[in-house]
Scaffold this motif. Sequence first.
Motif, PDB file in Angstrom:
ATOM      1  N   VAL A   1      50.958  42.819  40.871  1.00 58.13           N
ATOM      2  CA  VAL A   1      51.231  41.549  41.551  1.00 58.13           C
ATOM      3  C   VAL A   1      50.296  41.361  42.745  1.00 58.13           C
ATOM      4  O   VAL A   1      49.618  40.337  42.857  1.00 58.13           O
ATOM      5  N   GLY A   2      50.264  42.341  43.641  1.00 54.97           N
ATOM      6  CA  GLY A   2      49.546  42.175  44.895  1.00 54.97           C
ATOM      7  C   GLY A   2      48.042  42.340  44.807  1.00 54.97           C
ATOM      8  O   GLY A   2      47.287  41.501  45.291  1.00 54.97           O
TER       9      GLY A   2
ATOM     10  N   HIS B   1      46.803  40.446  40.961  1.00 53.51           N
ATOM     11  CA  HIS B   1      47.370  39.102  40.749  1.00 53.51           C
ATOM     12  C   HIS B   1      47.471  38.750  39.265  1.00 53.51           C
ATOM     13  O   HIS B   1      47.273  37.600  38.880  1.00 53.51           O
ATOM     14  N   TRP B   2      47.776  39.752  38.448  1.00 56.94           N
ATOM     15  CA  TRP B   2      47.903  39.530  37.013  1.00 56.94           C
ATOM     16  C   TRP B   2      49.214  38.834  36.684  1.00 56.94           C
ATOM     17  O   TRP B   2      49.282  38.028  35.775  1.00 56.94           O
TER      18      TRP B   2
ATOM     19  N   THR C   1      53.334  37.579  38.394  1.00 54.24           N
ATOM     20  CA  THR C   1      54.119  37.307  39.596  1.00 54.24           C
ATOM     21  C   THR C   1      55.212  38.362  39.738  1.00 54.24           C
ATOM     22  O   THR C   1      55.524  39.076  38.778  1.00 54.24           O
TER      23      THR C   1
END
Length: 173
Positions: free
Chosen positions: A34-35, A38-39, A41
């Motif tokens: 996620v962070g 960014h694949w 949410t």
Amino acid sequence: MDQIPAIARVFAYLSLLTIGGGMAAYPEMKSLVVGTHHWLTDEQVIHIYSIGQMAPGPNMMMVAAMGERISGFAGALVAALAFFVPTGLLTFAVGRAWTRLANWPWRTAIQKGLAPVAIGLAVAGLVTFGRGSITGWVTLAIAFAVFAATMRTKINPALLILGGAVVGVVALR
């Protein structure tokens, strides 16, 4: 397809963090998927992880679903292989060595030291997962009810999953 090498690196690394089970890797998985990359949410990771917990078979097969969301079938295949092959090989090698070191004086100390590490990693994963999953009083009540039922009864977990789904449909639309 350009994400395939990154998927391989990320999921191979995550596989090495699963001491104590898949939940042990959850905080780092969330951070990377996620962070950093960014694949997906946070909500997508929670849903995929939840489905993986409910599905029959190894619960960490959900890494294939993540890989598929990131890069289609190739991503699913690479994520699954990268996640399971390194730890499978490591487990095989350590298991063989561990058997040969049965009388080694450090063996018991290592086992006693690794048990709390596994618990700590699993609890950290649980807390990270809970922060994203407990979104209000209803979800908190469901979590506590399932915890209490699991600790105090011998109820089949499938019934708890079904009950949680029914409460979700009724109260969380």
